[in-house]
Scaffold this motif. Structure first.
Motif, PDB file in Angstrom:
ATOM      1  N   ASP A 367       0.949  -1.343   0.159  1.00 56.59           N
ATOM      2  CA  ASP A 367       0.033   0.014   0.028  1.00 56.59           C
ATOM      3  C   ASP A 367       0.835   1.340   0.133  1.00 56.59           C
ATOM      4  O   ASP A 367       1.567   1.494   1.114  1.00 56.59           O
ATOM      5  CB  ASP A 367      -0.887   0.015   1.346  1.00 56.59           C
ATOM      6  CG  ASP A 367      -1.691   0.902   1.221  1.00 56.59           C
ATOM      7  OD1 ASP A 367      -1.813   1.901   0.397  1.00 56.59           O
ATOM      8  OD2 ASP A 367      -2.821   1.131   1.995  1.00 56.59           O
ATOM      9  N   ARG A 369       0.260   4.251   0.423  1.00 57.17           N
ATOM     10  CA  ARG A 369      -0.086   5.217   1.636  1.00 57.17           C
ATOM     11  C   ARG A 369       0.706   4.809   2.851  1.00 57.17           C
ATOM     12  O   ARG A 369       0.757   5.601   3.774  1.00 57.17           O
ATOM     13  CB  ARG A 369      -1.641   5.124   1.849  1.00 57.17           C
ATOM     14  CG  ARG A 369      -2.299   5.993   0.864  1.00 57.17           C
ATOM     15  CD  ARG A 369      -3.749   5.502   1.109  1.00 57.17           C
ATOM     16  NE  ARG A 369      -4.352   4.020   1.105  1.00 57.17           N
ATOM     17  CZ  ARG A 369      -5.406   3.790   1.265  1.00 57.17           C
ATOM     18  NH1 ARG A 369      -6.445   4.460   1.441  1.00 57.17           N
ATOM     19  NH2 ARG A 369      -5.933   2.339   1.300  1.00 57.17           N
ATOM     20  N   GLU A 428       2.069   9.888  -0.410  1.00 53.25           N
ATOM     21  CA  GLU A 428       0.812   9.561  -0.209  1.00 53.25           C
ATOM     22  C   GLU A 428      -0.179  10.821  -0.600  1.00 53.25           C
ATOM     23  O   GLU A 428      -1.367  10.250  -0.949  1.00 53.25           O
ATOM     24  CB  GLU A 428       0.739   9.468   1.481  1.00 53.25           C
ATOM     25  CG  GLU A 428      -0.753   9.115   2.153  1.00 53.25           C
ATOM     26  CD  GLU A 428      -0.602   9.105   3.520  1.00 53.25           C
ATOM     27  OE1 GLU A 428      -1.557   9.325   4.361  1.00 53.25           O
ATOM     28  OE2 GLU A 428       0.565   8.850   4.235  1.00 53.25           O
ATOM     29  N   LYS A 431      -1.003  10.507  -4.170  1.00 54.40           N
ATOM     30  CA  LYS A 431      -2.151   9.307  -4.523  1.00 54.40           C
ATOM     31  C   LYS A 431      -3.316   9.741  -3.992  1.00 54.40           C
ATOM     32  O   LYS A 431      -4.281   9.569  -4.849  1.00 54.40           O
ATOM     33  CB  LYS A 431      -1.499   8.101  -3.518  1.00 54.40           C
ATOM     34  CG  LYS A 431      -2.274   7.042  -4.057  1.00 54.40           C
ATOM     35  CD  LYS A 431      -1.754   6.231  -5.356  1.00 54.40           C
ATOM     36  CE  LYS A 431      -2.480   5.058  -5.730  1.00 54.40           C
ATOM     37  NZ  LYS A 431      -1.884   4.611  -7.063  1.00 54.40           N
ATOM     38  N   ILE A 432      -3.681  10.477  -3.164  1.00 53.19           N
ATOM     39  CA  ILE A 432      -4.793  10.863  -2.458  1.00 53.19           C
ATOM     40  C   ILE A 432      -5.523  11.851  -3.660  1.00 53.19           C
ATOM     41  O   ILE A 432      -6.593  11.883  -4.006  1.00 53.19           O
ATOM     42  CB  ILE A 432      -5.010  11.305  -1.088  1.00 53.19           C
ATOM     43  CG1 ILE A 432      -4.535  10.018  -0.363  1.00 53.19           C
ATOM     44  CG2 ILE A 432      -6.339  11.854  -0.815  1.00 53.19           C
ATOM     45  CD1 ILE A 432      -4.509  10.528   1.358  1.00 53.19           C
ATOM     46  N   GLN A 434      -4.698  12.218  -6.760  1.00 48.61           N
ATOM     47  CA  GLN A 434      -4.786  11.550  -7.920  1.00 48.61           C
ATOM     48  C   GLN A 434      -6.353  10.990  -7.697  1.00 48.61           C
ATOM     49  O   GLN A 434      -6.906  10.759  -8.818  1.00 48.61           O
ATOM     50  CB  GLN A 434      -3.628  10.435  -8.295  1.00 48.61           C
ATOM     51  CG  GLN A 434      -3.522   9.740  -9.570  1.00 48.61           C
ATOM     52  CD  GLN A 434      -2.389   9.260  -9.877  1.00 48.61           C
ATOM     53  OE1 GLN A 434      -1.773   8.597  -9.123  1.00 48.61           O
ATOM     54  NE2 GLN A 434      -2.006   9.284 -11.150  1.00 48.61           N
ATOM     55  N   ASN A 435      -6.597  10.111  -6.770  1.00 47.83           N
ATOM     56  CA  ASN A 435      -8.018   9.603  -6.630  1.00 47.83           C
ATOM     57  C   ASN A 435      -9.026  10.614  -6.572  1.00 47.83           C
ATOM     58  O   ASN A 435      -9.912  10.300  -7.025  1.00 47.83           O
ATOM     59  CB  ASN A 435      -7.677   8.671  -5.101  1.00 47.83           C
ATOM     60  CG  ASN A 435      -7.056   7.612  -5.371  1.00 47.83           C
ATOM     61  OD1 ASN A 435      -6.619   6.988  -6.388  1.00 47.83           O
ATOM     62  ND2 ASN A 435      -6.610   7.140  -4.182  1.00 47.83           N
ATOM     63  N   VAL A 436      -8.640  11.601  -6.044  1.00 48.68           N
ATOM     64  CA  VAL A 436      -9.901  12.663  -5.868  1.00 48.68           C
ATOM     65  C   VAL A 436     -10.186  13.339  -7.230  1.00 48.68           C
ATOM     66  O   VAL A 436     -11.271  13.471  -7.719  1.00 48.68           O
ATOM     67  CB  VAL A 436      -9.427  13.963  -5.074  1.00 48.68           C
ATOM     68  CG1 VAL A 436     -10.356  15.086  -5.234  1.00 48.68           C
ATOM     69  CG2 VAL A 436      -9.404  13.630  -3.509  1.00 48.68           C
ATOM     70  N   GLY A 438      -9.572  11.622 -10.157  1.00 55.75           N
ATOM     71  CA  GLY A 438     -10.138  10.387 -10.828  1.00 55.75           C
ATOM     72  C   GLY A 438     -11.480  10.535 -10.510  1.00 55.75           C
ATOM     73  O   GLY A 438     -12.255   9.818 -11.536  1.00 55.75           O
ATOM     74  N   GLU A 439     -12.130  10.652  -9.482  1.00 52.12           N
ATOM     75  CA  GLU A 439     -13.487  10.736  -8.964  1.00 52.12           C
ATOM     76  C   GLU A 439     -14.328  11.771  -9.305  1.00 52.12           C
ATOM     77  O   GLU A 439     -15.668  11.918  -8.934  1.00 52.12           O
ATOM     78  CB  GLU A 439     -13.669  10.156  -7.630  1.00 52.12           C
ATOM     79  CG  GLU A 439     -12.832   8.852  -7.168  1.00 52.12           C
ATOM     80  CD  GLU A 439     -12.893   8.514  -5.795  1.00 52.12           C
ATOM     81  OE1 GLU A 439     -13.213   9.533  -5.086  1.00 52.12           O
ATOM     82  OE2 GLU A 439     -12.287   7.422  -5.506  1.00 52.12           O
ATOM     83  N   GLU A 440     -13.881  12.903  -9.736  1.00 52.41           N
ATOM     84  CA  GLU A 440     -14.503  14.329  -9.868  1.00 52.41           C
ATOM     85  C   GLU A 440     -15.456  14.227 -11.145  1.00 52.41           C
ATOM     86  O   GLU A 440     -15.366  13.301 -11.966  1.00 52.41           O
ATOM     87  CB  GLU A 440     -13.430  15.320 -10.265  1.00 52.41           C
ATOM     88  CG  GLU A 440     -12.832  15.081 -11.622  1.00 52.41           C
ATOM     89  CD  GLU A 440     -11.625  16.396 -12.001  1.00 52.41           C
ATOM     90  OE1 GLU A 440     -11.569  17.274 -10.940  1.00 52.41           O
ATOM     91  OE2 GLU A 440     -11.067  16.379 -12.884  1.00 52.41           O
ATOM     92  N   LYS A 458     -10.206  15.815   4.230  1.00 52.85           N
ATOM     93  CA  LYS A 458      -9.440  14.598   4.394  1.00 52.85           C
ATOM     94  C   LYS A 458      -8.217  14.481   5.412  1.00 52.85           C
ATOM     95  O   LYS A 458      -7.449  13.367   5.822  1.00 52.85           O
ATOM     96  CB  LYS A 458      -9.019  13.911   3.052  1.00 52.85           C
ATOM     97  CG  LYS A 458      -9.999  13.634   1.995  1.00 52.85           C
ATOM     98  CD  LYS A 458      -9.341  13.051   0.845  1.00 52.85           C
ATOM     99  CE  LYS A 458     -10.731  12.549  -0.180  1.00 52.85           C
ATOM    100  NZ  LYS A 458     -11.349  11.526   0.353  1.00 52.85           N
TER     101      LYS A 458
END
Length: 485
Positions: A367, A369, A428, A431-432, A434-436, A438-440, A458
């Motif tokens: 992981d 993170r 870390e 990565k977060i 990038q995820n945010v 990706g979900e927008e 967060k």
């Protein structure tokens, strides 16, 4: 007026042996094997395989014993070949465009037809006279690896006159560019910018309503299209959102770098050989060094016999004495190289073992993170070595893990504090982020200010400018360019 004076200086100077050791440490496995082969070829006192002598140290000591009662005068050996005491380091005497620290590299050539040669071969299918062929070949030679001609036409005309002795006009060059060069395969080569490159590809396809509209938009509203001003495009061309979607899909199928699809295939593929391997055995991490980094070397027995022959001979000529001096120099080099390899192995294992334990949770879970903030100094302080030594290990070595083969320097990152006051890795946070993103909602992408606010929620209080920096490092465009319809 000239005068002489004596000055005492306290200097730290690296010996050639220390420099060579640093070079050995930074070599990855494949390059180390090549260096090993080179040393064995150049030094006949080095041998591979198993040694018959039981005690290696004793045998090496015997080889260094002076033969007979005659002593070899140290003045006969040129010490300057090994150590330098010059006031001016040798690198300051070299040309500025060459470093004495650089290794001599031999690059193999890839087989096959090159990108530019392929384009020149295609010119044979066109009916053009000799002067036109010279101009066309010159244009092909001006195409970069991406497939573009990025030079001004007037500059090309001047270069043709000076280098090819061909006097022509801008109109003639543009005519050959559009009617010959831009018809070559892959379609799109010879474009002077992205707009022209995409338009060439669309015009080469069979005509339909969507493609005609796409060409019209590229030729007349390229800036609006690139900046994703979709409402302005729909108003200007009186089209629906669905029609614009079809145009975007059509253009997205085109190749913005037509040359790279061919030129990339001709490049030499680099094979990665992991220098370390980390496995999980019974819940614990197990680190091993690639066996190819631990060759079995010893001093050649033939050289030992040569020294014995010198000892047993009653008459010792000058040529024999010179031969023994040569043998001793080779033995010195062989012993040093064997010791250097052992030191290299030890340095690699100690450094990687420290990195593994520093990032223990990551290597157990995979992981990202769990990656702790870690800089070169953290590892250097723990193992008692210089930062430059750790850097040499991290920058060029790979480790095989249960989660794939990784470049060691990827485990290093700076730290930031979260809202709990704990140090967290910037990896870390990226990565977060990038995820945010990706979900927008791609219809309304989040601006850097809004991304900063989301990260604060967060538990990562990060300024907008820091978000922008991380976004650019992740190669993610600004919100306006992430917009979709």
């Amino acid at each position: 007026m000239l005068k002489q004076s004596l000055n005492f200086k306290l200097l730290q100077k690296l010996s050639p042996q220390q420099i060579q050791l640093m070079k050995l440490i930074q070599l990855p496995t494949q390059a180390f094997e090549e260096r090993l082969k080179q040393e064995i070829e150049e030094n006949p006192a080095l041998d591979t395989g198993k040694e018959e002598v039981d005690n290696f140290e004793d045998s090496l000591a015997n080889e260094y014993e002076d033969a007979g009662t005659e002593k070899i005068d140290a003045e006969d050996i040129n010490i300057d070949e090994y150590l330098s005491d010059d006031e001016i380091p040798s690198y300051k005497m070299q040309a500025n465009n060459y470093s004495s620290d650089d290794e001599e590299k031999s690059v193999p050539y890839a087989a096959g037809t090159t990108f530019h040669q392929s384009l020149k071969n295609q010119l044979n299918t066109f009916r053009i006279n000799e002067e036109e062929r010279v101009i066309a070949e010159f244009l092909v030679g001006s195409i970069d690896d991406s497939g573009y001609i990025r030079r001004d036409i007037l500059d090309l005309v001047d270069d043709l006159a000076f280098t090819q002795n061909v006097f022509t006009t801008e109109e003639k060059v543009i005519e050959l560019l559009t009617k010959v060069v831009q018809k070559l395969d892959p379609i799109g080569v010879g474009g002077r910018d992205l707009k022209e490159c995409l338009t060439i590809q669309l015009k080469a396809k069979s005509e339909n309503k969507t493609r005609v509209l796409a060409i019209n938009i590229l030729e007349n509203s390229f800036d609006h299209f690139v900046k994703k001003h979709y409402k302005k495009l729909m108003e200007k061309f009186d089209i629906s959102e669905e029609e614009l979607k079809e145009v975007i899909q059509e253009i997205s199928k085109l190749n913005p770098k037509p040359g790279s699809s061919y030129a990339g295939n001709n490049k030499i593929a680099e094979q990665i050989v992991p220098d370390f391997s980390i496995k999980i055995i019974d819940g614990n991490l197990d680190l091993t060094l690639n066996a190819r980094n631990a060759p079995e070397l010893h001093v050649s027995k033939e050289y030992n016999n040569m020294l014995k022959g010198y000892q047993e001979s009653k008459e010792k000529s000058k040529s024999q004495k010179d031969a023994v001096i040569f043998i001793k120099q080779k033995l010195d080099a062989a012993k040093w190289f064997i010791d250097a390899i052992k030191q290299r192995q030890q340095t690699l294992l100690v450094t990687m073992n420290c990195i593994m334990h520093y990032q223990y949770e990551y290597f157990l879970t995979g992981d990202e993170r769990k990656l702790k903030p870690m800089i070169l100094k953290d590892i250097a302080d723990q193992i008692g070595m210089d930062i430059s030594t750790v850097s040499r290990v991290a920058n060029s070595k790979y480790v095989s893990t249960p989660y794939g083969t990784k470049l060691i320097k990827e485990f290093f990152s700076e730290s930031m504090k979260n809202d709990q006051g704990e140090d967290v890795s910037t990896r870390e946070i990226k990565k977060i982020l990038q995820n945010v993103i990706g979900e927008e909602d791609k219809r309304k992408p989040l601006t850097d200010d809004k991304l900063s606010a989301v990260l604060k929620e967060k538990g990562y209080p990060i300024a907008r400018r820091t978000v922008a920096k991380y976004r650019e490092q992740l190669d993610i465009p600004v919100a306006r360019l992430r917009k979709e319809i």
